[in-house]
Design a protein around this motif. Structure first.
Motif, short mmCIF file in Angstrom:
data_model
loop_
_atom_site.label_atom_id
_atom_site.label_comp_id
_atom_site.label_asym_id
_atom_site.label_seq_id
_atom_site.Cartn_x
_atom_site.Cartn_y
_atom_site.Cartn_z
N UNK A 264 37.06 -1.24 55.66
CA UNK A 264 37.34 -2.56 56.21
C UNK A 264 36.20 -3.01 57.13
N UNK A 265 35.69 -2.09 57.94
CA UNK A 265 34.56 -2.43 58.81
C UNK A 265 33.35 -2.86 58.00
N UNK A 266 33.09 -2.15 56.91
CA UNK A 266 31.96 -2.51 56.05
C UNK A 266 32.17 -3.89 55.41
N UNK A 267 33.39 -4.19 54.97
CA UNK A 267 33.69 -5.50 54.39
C UNK A 267 33.36 -6.62 55.37
N UNK A 268 33.77 -6.44 56.61
CA UNK A 268 33.53 -7.47 57.62
C UNK A 268 32.04 -7.68 57.86
N UNK A 361 55.15 -4.48 38.87
CA UNK A 361 55.71 -5.54 39.71
C UNK A 361 54.64 -5.94 40.71
N UNK A 362 54.00 -7.10 40.55
CA UNK A 362 52.91 -7.50 41.44
C UNK A 362 53.39 -8.41 42.56
N UNK A 363 52.62 -8.48 43.62
CA UNK A 363 52.83 -9.47 44.68
C UNK A 363 51.50 -9.67 45.40
N UNK A 364 51.21 -10.93 45.76
CA UNK A 364 49.91 -11.24 46.34
C UNK A 364 50.07 -12.12 47.56
N UNK A 365 49.21 -11.89 48.53
CA UNK A 365 49.28 -12.63 49.79
C UNK A 365 47.87 -12.75 50.37
N UNK A 366 47.62 -13.86 51.07
CA UNK A 366 46.37 -14.01 51.81
C UNK A 366 46.54 -13.44 53.21
N UNK A 367 45.56 -12.67 53.67
CA UNK A 367 45.56 -12.11 55.02
C UNK A 367 44.17 -12.34 55.62
N UNK A 368 44.07 -12.75 56.89
CA UNK A 368 42.74 -12.89 57.50
C UNK A 368 42.01 -11.55 57.48
N UNK A 369 40.71 -11.58 57.20
CA UNK A 369 39.93 -10.35 57.10
C UNK A 369 40.00 -9.53 58.38
N UNK A 370 40.03 -10.21 59.55
CA UNK A 370 40.06 -9.45 60.80
C UNK A 370 41.39 -8.72 61.00
N UNK A 371 42.43 -9.10 60.24
CA UNK A 371 43.73 -8.44 60.35
C UNK A 371 44.01 -7.50 59.17
N UNK A 372 43.02 -7.31 58.30
CA UNK A 372 43.25 -6.55 57.08
C UNK A 372 43.63 -5.10 57.36
N UNK A 373 42.94 -4.44 58.28
CA UNK A 373 43.22 -3.03 58.55
C UNK A 373 44.66 -2.85 59.04
N UNK A 374 45.10 -3.72 59.95
CA UNK A 374 46.47 -3.64 60.44
C UNK A 374 47.49 -3.91 59.35
N UNK A 375 47.17 -4.86 58.48
CA UNK A 375 48.08 -5.17 57.37
C UNK A 375 48.20 -3.99 56.41
N UNK A 376 47.08 -3.37 56.06
CA UNK A 376 47.12 -2.23 55.15
C UNK A 376 47.89 -1.07 55.77
N UNK A 377 47.71 -0.84 57.06
CA UNK A 377 48.47 0.21 57.73
C UNK A 377 49.97 -0.08 57.69
#
Length: 573
Positions: A264-268, A361-377
């Motif tokens: 995630x750090x590298x993505x940012x 069974x898929x599901x998709x959502x937009x998440x701000x990149x700065x919140x991605x690590x917290x969302x994945x956790x």
């Protein structure tokens, strides 16, 4: 039900060769790419009654005029590659399949635009443009099979969106047939054209979803963006004018990392220091599933970033050098050319882990990149007892379209039904981390106002009120509508109530006879006549229950049902 007279008249409008009410055809167009639990199909009964394949805009206009006059439900459809219910015939009616409007009408090299029929496949359009040394700026991962109009109607981001934005940023103009049959060009039609002064309800549903515009609302002279992402609820798109760009060299590169936070750090940093055409990641769980189906090339780490740069050779090499420094800083590894090309070639096939299901069974959502690590956790913690895979693509807005895949087996009817809560929970978790739904369709209509924004949603509501008061065009999409229980389910509810009512009264007479004798002696069930009376009473009670259920918006039913599905999943899984 569509009357036989209407079937004949519709066939005359469309042409007999392009119209069918045969069951083998209607069944093909009664679902999209998503597998629904059997009971959901029983409840919603999304069965088309006829399929029309118009060949011109004029045919579409005449079709809509007739269907509005006779209140016949209409559902526009591309190739059904989205899984949000946007193409499901929630009230039966006619599915209008648009793939015969598939021509490239005009390539304007001076203004760098292309006008196409909405039913053209993205893959075909890209091939024709490449013959001219041109291409589109962004396209969906379903490009080999999805239509241009389908992606415009569903909205979203895709390959190329990291640099050029989503489909909303690519559309210059639309030809749209409104629900009343009027044909407009959105670039020349002001949003104020759809303004109405008298507010009111236009079809039975959840009235809280309809928003009035403020007196100081600003109207755009171009109404194009009202229709992008509107899921065909406001009109049927027949032509699309898209931006195009010169065809340039694209070079992919793949990097791997040992942990999520490093990835995630590298993505940012990659997004901040470079300008990639495409920036995508998969987590270790996705990588492990790919290994199970022999689709994962050997890499140093399990968290994978796929990146592609566009431009001249010198421009690309400059960007890749920047990327290498970032990867090194986060203790990652730049993988070989073979791995990079493999991952790039697989960008159209996210469902390649399907054989592990055999359903997904898929599901998709937009998440701000700065919140991605917290969302994945949060996802890993919330679904710790589930088998799932995560991938995501970064957009030009600094958002991540995170797609979650849950391998499952729809043949296990109860377990598969109980697992349906997962798709809803994914979106709710995204909202907690500052995100938003990826698309609306039918299943996410509860998020419509926040998804479109209050003012835009109010403008869409005005348009719907003005042109489609009864909601015959793609009902239940964007504007949440009530349940429409199938006849079979309505009858079943009545029969169950009719049987249960006399049994309950009979048991009460056995368990507490003194109370019943003292207060309500007339309710005893002690002979066939009294049983029949209470059976009839039960039938009426069942009828009342089913009618009440038909008043509930689907969004409310989903909100109420999700906790029960979550509990049931723990029991039956």
């Amino acid at each position: 039900m569509i009357a036989k007279k209407d079937i004949r008249n519709l066939a005359d409008i469309v042409g007999e060769d392009y119209f069918s009410s045969e069951m083998f055809m209607t069944s093909l167009y009664s679902h999209d790419i998503a597998a629904l639990p059997g009971i959901v199909n029983d409840v919603l009964n999304p069965n088309a009654e006829a399929v029309a394949q118009p060949t011109t805009t004029e045919v579409v206009s005449n079709l809509l005029k007739y269907c509005k006059q006779h209140n016949l439900p209409i559902v526009p459809r591309g190739h059904g590659t989205s899984g949000y219910g946007g193409a499901l015939p929630a009230r039966g009616g006619v599915v209008v399949e648009m793939t015969r409007l598939n021509e490239v009408h005009h390539i304007d090299k001076s203004n760098m635009t292309v006008e196409v029929g909405s039913g053209i496949i993205w893959g075909k359009l890209i091939e024709e443009l490449e013959d001219e040394g041109l291409t589109v700026a962004a396209y969906p991962s379903s490009a080999p099979s999805s239509t241009v109009g389908g992606w415009v109607a569903a909205g979203g981001s895709g390959i190329g969106s990291t640099k050029y934005g989503g489909i909303a940023e690519q559309v210059v103009d639309l030809e749209v047939v409104l629900p009343d049959g009027e044909v407009i060009r959105t670039k020349d039609t002001s949003e104020e054209h759809f303004k109405i002064e008298t507010k009111g309800h236009f079809f039975r549903g959840d009235d809280s979803f309809f928003t009035d515009l403020s007196d100081n609302a600003v109207y755009d002279t171009d109404s194009t963006q009202l229709f992008v992402g509107s899921n065909g609820a406001l009109g049927i798109i027949t032509k699309v004018v898209l931006k195009i760009i010169p065809l340039r060299h694209i070079k992919p590169t793949t990097s791997s990392f040992r942990s999520q936070n490093l990835m995630v750090g590298a993505l940012q940093d990659i997004l901040e220091a470079t300008r990639p055409f495409y920036l995508h990641f998969i987590t270790d769980k996705f990588y492990d599933m790919l290994k199970e189906v022999n689709q994962a090339p050997p890499t140093m780490g399990g968290f994978i970033i796929s990146c592609a740069f566009e431009g001249t050779d010198d421009e690309i090499e400059t960007e890749i050098e920047k990327l290498k420094h970032i990867v090194s800083r986060y203790s990652g590894s730049v993988e070989s050319k073979e791995v990079s090309e493999h991952e790039w070639s697989e960008r159209f096939y996210p469902m390649r882990i399907k054989r592990l299901g055999p359903s997904l069974a898929p599901s998709e959502v937009y998440v701000p990149l700065e919140n991605l690590d917290g969302y994945l956790n949060h996802m890993n913690k919330h679904f710790r007892n589930e088998n799932f895979a995560l991938e995501g693509a970064i957009t030009d807005r600094g958002e991540v379209a995170v797609l979650t895949w849950f391998p499952d087996d729809e043949r296990r009817r109860i377990s598969f039904l109980m697992g349906w809560y997962r798709s809803l929970d994914v979106i709710n978790l995204g909202l907690k981390h500052g995100g938003r739904a990826y698309s609306i369709g039918m299943w996410n209509a509860a998020h419509s106002r926040s998804f479109y924004g209050k003012e835009n949603y109010a403008k869409m509501s005005d348009l719907k009120r003005k042109t489609d008061k009864k909601g015959y065009l793609n009902s239940h999409k964007v504007f949440a509508g009530p349940l429409v229980l199938s006849t079979r389910l309505n009858v079943l509810i009545m029969l169950i109530a009719g049987i249960v009512a006399p049994i309950v009264i009979w048991l009460a007479g056995i368990i507490v006879p003194s109370i019943i004798q003292a207060y309500v002696p007339w309710i005893f069930v002690n002979d066939p006549t009294s049983f029949l009376i209470w059976f009839i009473v039960g039938l009426f009670a069942g009828f009342a229950v089913s009618e009440f259920a038909n008043l509930l918006p689907i969004s409310v039913v989903l909100s109420i049902g999700t906790p029960f599905l979550r509990l049931g999943r723990r029991i039956f899984h």
